[in-house]
Structure formats: C-alpha cells, structure tokens
Design a protein around this motif. Structure first.
Motif, PDB file in Angstrom:
ATOM      1  N   VAL A   1       0.837  -1.202   0.000  1.00  0.00           N
ATOM      2  CA  VAL A   1       0.000   0.000   0.000  1.00  0.00           C
ATOM      3  C   VAL A   1       0.873   1.255   0.000  1.00  0.00           C
ATOM      4  CG1 VAL A   1      -1.754   1.294   1.269  1.00  0.00           C
ATOM      5  CG2 VAL A   1      -1.895  -1.200   1.129  1.00  0.00           C
TER       6      VAL A   1
ATOM      7  N   GLY B   1       0.427   3.432  -3.175  1.00  0.00           N
ATOM      8  CA  GLY B   1      -0.441   4.508  -2.717  1.00  0.00           C
ATOM      9  C   GLY B   1       0.260   5.858  -2.768  1.00  0.00           C
ATOM     10  N   PRO B   2      -0.341   6.860  -2.139  1.00  0.00           N
ATOM     11  CA  PRO B   2       0.233   8.220  -2.128  1.00  0.00           C
ATOM     12  C   PRO B   2       1.403   8.318  -1.140  1.00  0.00           C
ATOM     13  CG  PRO B   2      -1.774   8.166  -0.830  1.00  0.00           C
ATOM     14  CD  PRO B   2      -1.633   6.800  -1.424  1.00  0.00           C
ATOM     15  N   THR B   3       2.568   7.849  -1.551  1.00  0.00           N
ATOM     16  CA  THR B   3       3.698   7.678  -0.637  1.00  0.00           C
ATOM     17  C   THR B   3       4.080   8.973   0.078  1.00  0.00           C
ATOM     18  OG1 THR B   3       4.510   5.941  -2.111  1.00  0.00           O
ATOM     19  CG2 THR B   3       6.037   6.782  -0.439  1.00  0.00           C
TER      20      THR B   3
ATOM     21  N   ILE C   1       1.484  10.043   2.557  1.00  0.00           N
ATOM     22  CA  ILE C   1       1.530   9.184   3.748  1.00  0.00           C
ATOM     23  C   ILE C   1       2.657   9.615   4.676  1.00  0.00           C
ATOM     24  CG2 ILE C   1       2.042   6.850   4.549  1.00  0.00           C
ATOM     25  CD1 ILE C   1       0.585   5.830   2.041  1.00  0.00           C
TER      26      ILE C   1
ATOM     27  N   SER D   1      -4.199   6.854   3.404  1.00  0.00           N
ATOM     28  CA  SER D   1      -4.481   6.477   2.011  1.00  0.00           C
ATOM     29  C   SER D   1      -5.985   6.414   1.771  1.00  0.00           C
ATOM     30  CB  SER D   1      -3.851   5.122   1.691  1.00  0.00           C
ATOM     31  OG  SER D   1      -2.452   5.163   1.816  1.00  0.00           O
TER      32      SER D   1
ATOM     33  N   GLN E   1      -7.448   9.884   1.502  1.00  0.00           N
ATOM     34  CA  GLN E   1      -7.202  10.500   0.195  1.00  0.00           C
ATOM     35  C   GLN E   1      -8.065   9.880  -0.902  1.00  0.00           C
ATOM     36  OE1 GLN E   1      -3.526  10.194  -2.361  1.00  0.00           O
ATOM     37  NE2 GLN E   1      -3.283  12.305  -1.643  1.00  0.00           N
ATOM     38  N   VAL E   2      -8.259   8.553  -0.834  1.00  0.00           N
ATOM     39  CA  VAL E   2      -9.160   7.895  -1.794  1.00  0.00           C
ATOM     40  C   VAL E   2     -10.556   8.519  -1.719  1.00  0.00           C
ATOM     41  CG1 VAL E   2     -10.385   5.737  -2.281  1.00  0.00           C
ATOM     42  CG2 VAL E   2      -7.910   5.715  -1.932  1.00  0.00           C
TER      43      VAL E   2
ATOM     44  N   PHE F   1      -6.401   0.374  -5.898  1.00  0.00           N
ATOM     45  CA  PHE F   1      -5.009   0.113  -6.252  1.00  0.00           C
ATOM     46  C   PHE F   1      -4.900  -1.058  -7.220  1.00  0.00           C
ATOM     47  CE2 PHE F   1      -5.091   1.739  -1.844  1.00  0.00           C
ATOM     48  CZ  PHE F   1      -4.433   2.947  -2.059  1.00  0.00           C
TER      49      PHE F   1
END
Length: 543
Positions: free
Chosen positions: A277, A281-283, A286, A373, A376-377, A404
């Motif tokens: 993830v 995901g939006p590293t 995060i 995450s 943000q989704v 994802f």
C-alpha cells in the motif's frame, strides 16, 4: 462434588474456577440461542446505563493507569526485573514484539485500520468540524491513534507487568488472583481468589469472542468480494467453526510451536501488505501525514485523555471510546498473562517502554499507511468509502484496496492475514484460560485447551446470531466494567509490593504488614496478618 466430576472427566483443573466459568459460558449460550432478542435488548439497556452513568469512570481509570505506568518506568522501581536480579529476557526484542503484536490488536487493526479514520472523516466526532474537511481528516487520525495507541496498550501492560512481577519475582502462580496476594494473603487461594479468576476467564472468553465475531464479519466480506460467498449469519458461523478448528490445532501444539511460528509468519505478511500500500499509494502524502498525525496525537492527548462529552448529548463516545476501552479491558487478563509469559527477565522500565511505545509506533505506521491512504481515496472521489463503511465496516479494507492495482491479490493476502490473526488470538487465549483454570503443578491437557477454543467459537457464533455487530458491542461494553475495577486494584497491589521489594522485604513480610510500619498501628489487623504470615510459608507456585 466438583472434584469428583473432575476425576470422572479426567481433567486437571481448579474445580471452582473451571466449572464455574464453563457453566456460566454454557448458560449464556443456552439462554441466548432461544431468547436472542431478549438477551440482545437486555445488554443494550445495560450498556446504555453504563455509558450514561459510568462512562467517565472508564475514561479516568485508563488515563490514570497510563500515568501510573509511566511514573513507575521513570521512578526508582524502573530497574527492578521481572525475575531474579541476574535474569535476562527469554526472547529477542524482535521475537518479543511479533508475539506481543499478534496476540494483541492485530485482528482489530485489520478491521478498523480503514474503517475508523474514514468514518470519523465523514462524520467528525467534534460537532463544530465540517465533514470531509482538512480539520476532519486531522481529527480522524488523532482519534484513531487515541483509540489504538498508548491507552489501549496501557490496559494490556498493567496486568502484564503485575503478573510478570509476582510470578517471576515472588514465585506466585501465573493467575490474576495472584496479584491480590499482598491484599488477601492466603485467602488468594480460596473462594476470593477463585472469584477473581472466574471474572478474568469470562472477560477473556467474551472479549476474544467479540474479536472472533468481528473477524468472521470481515472474512465473510472478503470472501464475498473474492468468490461471491454470500454474507449471511450461517456463513459467518461456518467461518467461525473452521477458524476455531485451525486454532484448536495450533493450541494443541503449544506456545513455541504454534503461536510463536504463526505470529512470526503473520507479521511478515502484514509488513508485505503495508509495503504494498505504501508503494502503490500516495507515498509522499503518507510520509507527511504520519509526521503531522504523530504531532497532532501527542498535542491532543492531554485533553483527549480526559474528554467525556460532558457538554454534548450524543451517543458517539459510547459507540467508539467506551466500546474500545471495555473491549480492550476484557482482553486484559489473557493478553496480560500472555505478555507476562514472554517477558521474563526484562526490567520494569524495558517492559513499560516496549509494551507502550513499540506497538503505538507500529499503530501510527499502520493508520498512517491505511488510514491516510483511505482518506485521500475518499477525498479524490475514487471510491465512496464513507458510504460503504457506514453500511458495513467489515467491507472497508476490501473496498479500499479496489483503488489500487492487483486488488484481488492484495485482498486475498488480507484474508490470509485476518485468518492467522484470528487463529493466534484464539489459541493464545485458550492457552491463557487453561493457565487460569488449573494449578501450576498440574499438566496442561490438550483437551482442556481445545475445550476453551471451542467455547470462544460458540460464544462468538451466539453473539453474531443474537444481533451481529450491535450485540458484540453491547455485551462487551457491559462486561468490561468488573475487570476495569480489578485493574485499579492491581495497580495498588503492585505498588505496595514494589515499595516492599525496594526496601528489601519479602512477600511474607509484606503480607504480615512489616514492610510498612504504619500498618502495625491497627492491632486487630496485625493479629490477622500474623496468622496469615504463619501459614504463608505453605504457599507454593502450584498452589
């Protein structure tokens, strides 16, 4: 009569504890099945009364215990070991942590890691915050960390520290009743001590059953997503039955062969899922969010730890904070004993730092990756997670992973992790309940451990059929109260024993009152204590 029944069944137990606990559990199942609506409504009313009248007590008690543990760690007592002065830990730090985490809140994080932050983001707990705003996102993470951070692990650490201290330092049996030896003396090994252990056994049975029920709901959602398996009560009962059989096999193998290996394997799988993830995901979001969330959590902790919704007429705190505290408290006997079993040789300072801060740091990472995450989704409108969580929290993680790549693979991995967390929770609890219901000099019989694993499954299935998630929440909020009171008595008993230990007195001197000269002012009490001290030498760890 109970001893004769024990001999006929070929058991090795303390009859008063074993048969009372087993009988109470059986009575609940027998009554709840035909009268499920009445039982569910009764616990709903009891929970409402507890929340209205004693919610403040839950909040104050857990916060007070956190302050007490931190005070012990930095005090002169921090260097006292759980064992002889020259003892050293049985397990490495890494192995200790994996076993600690798997038996603690692994199942809970899998269930709520996405569901809670998204729920608070869409419906903020603080009335003046706009839903789905920047402040709502910050508050959602803060509240989630409050629920699963230092306060949760305080509830586990308190009995774990006390049990480890009395068992390894003073050779008392590894049972909850032993913690009251400084107060009860030899009466610990009679009906008073048995009553304490029965409360601990029932709390553990219902606490773990609640987790098994939530796990069954989540497993059903995952299998529905992967294979189209219908989400129904009978299917969930079938899942509980299958997992209980797996747990029974594991518990038959014991701590080192069963729980230890499963715990190590599962923490690896959990780290793989986290890494996945984080990578897809939006590293950056995060990483930034975890730093900010940590600051927000510690900034809000002083007032949040005493927040009781005094000036608001809502049901939010009963549904969330009180449920979490009561649920965790019901787990405290079993997790506390399990932690004590794997913590011999550590100093009080090492124990408190490890049990409080290491899991809290991992919780921050877990919610940082999954919670941020998911928020943000939801913010980007990729998936309407808030609506799905509102309808069914158990589907949250699977709906989230849809955002994802390789969603099916990630969901399948999640199902495996849930199954193993499910299993380690059940078999760890079975090992501990067996400890609570037999003497130390009696062998641990496989059939007794399997019986307790089956009892957890039966109670979980009964609660699910009696009302699903609402029934799970109501029962555990009500039953957590007696053990919350016991936790406070544990702190008093531990502090008395540590004071005596630091002054060089042994346990017998503590019981007779000589460790604290001020106690001797009461002559009547002293006469009783002298009688207890004369008989204290008869005590053995297997008593």
């Amino acid at each position: 009569m109970l001893e004769r029944l024990q001999r006929q069944l070929g058991l090795q137990t303390i009859p008063g504890v074993f048969f009372t606990s087993a009988g109470a559990a059986a009575l609940f199942v027998v009554l709840a099945i035909p009268f499920d609506k009445y039982v569910a409504d009764s616990f709903g009313l009891l929970t409402g009364w507890v929340a209205r009248n004693l919610g403040w007590f839950y909040i104050l008690a857990v916060t007070s215990l956190l302050v007490f543990l931190l005070g012990l760690a930095v005090s002169r007592y921090g260097n006292i070991r759980l064992g002889a002065d020259d003892s050293r830990p049985d397990y490495s730090n890494l192995t200790w942590f994996t076993m600690l985490f798997a038996a603690g809140i692994g199942t809970i994080l899998m269930f709520w890691g996405v569901a809670e932050p998204v729920s608070h983001f869409a419906s903020p707990p603080f009335g003046d915050v706009q839903p789905k705003s920047e402040q709502a996102a910050s508050d959602a993470m803060t509240v989630a960390l409050y629920h699963f951070g230092l306060h949760t692990w305080t509830i586990f650490a308190m009995p774990g520290l006390a049990i480890g201290y009395f068992a390894y330092r003073h050779n008392l049996p590894m049972r909850i009743s032993s913690l009251f030896y400084p107060i009860l003396g030899e009466r610990t090994f009679g009906p008073w001590g048995w009553a304490v252990d029965v409360i601990a056994v029932l709390g553990t049975l219902f606490g773990v059953a609640t987790s098994l029920g939530l796990g069954a709901l989540q497993l059903n959602s995952g299998l529905n997503y992967l294979f189209g398996l219908p989400s129904t009560g009978p299917v969930q009962v079938m899942l509980i039955t299958i997992i209980t059989c797996i747990a029974a096999t594991s518990v038959a193998l014991g701590l080192n062969k069963g729980v230890r290996r499963l715990s190590q394997f599962n923490i690896i799988l959990a780290m793989v899922l986290l890494a996945f993830v984080l990578a897809v995901g939006p590293t950056l979001f995060i990483a930034e969010g975890m730093v900010q969330s940590a600051g927000d959590y510690f900034d809000a902790l002083p007032w949040l730890a005493f927040w009781t919704e005094t000036f608001r007429e809502t049901d939010w705190q009963r549904q969330w904070t009180l449920f979490y505290w009561a649920w965790t408290i019901s787990w405290a006997p079993y997790v506390g004993i399990f932690i004590a079993r794997i913590s011999r040789g550590r100093t009080i300072r090492e124990f408190v730092a490890g049990v409080l801060f290491a899991p809290t740091a991992f919780t921050l990472v877990w919610f940082g990756i999954f919670g941020l995450s998911a928020i943000q989704v939801e913010m980007n409108g990729q998936i309407d997670l808030a609506e799905q969580v509102r309808e069914d929290p158990s589907v949250a993680i699977f709906a989230f992973l849809e955002a994802f790549p390789f969603a099916k693979v990630a969901s399948a991995l999640s199902v495996v992790i849930i199954v193993i967390f499910f299993t380690t929770s059940s078999d760890s609890a079975s090992l501990v309940i067996d400890l609570l219901t037999r003497r130390d000099d009696q062998p641990s019989l496989v059939r007794q451990r399997i019986f307790w694993a089956a009892a957890q499954g039966m109670i979980a299935a009964t609660l699910l059929l009696a009302g699903g998630l609402d029934a799970l929440q109501n029962v555990i909020t009500s039953l957590g109260l007696p053990f919350c009171i016991l936790l406070l008595f544990m702190a008093v008993a531990l502090f008395r024993a540590l004071r005596a230990d630091y002054r060089g007195y042994n346990m017998n001197e503590l019981v007779r009152g000589r460790a604290f000269p001020e106690v001797e002012a009461n002559s009547e009490t002293n006469q009783e204590n002298e009688y207890v001290s004369e008989n204290a030498d008869r005590h053995r760890p297997g008593r």
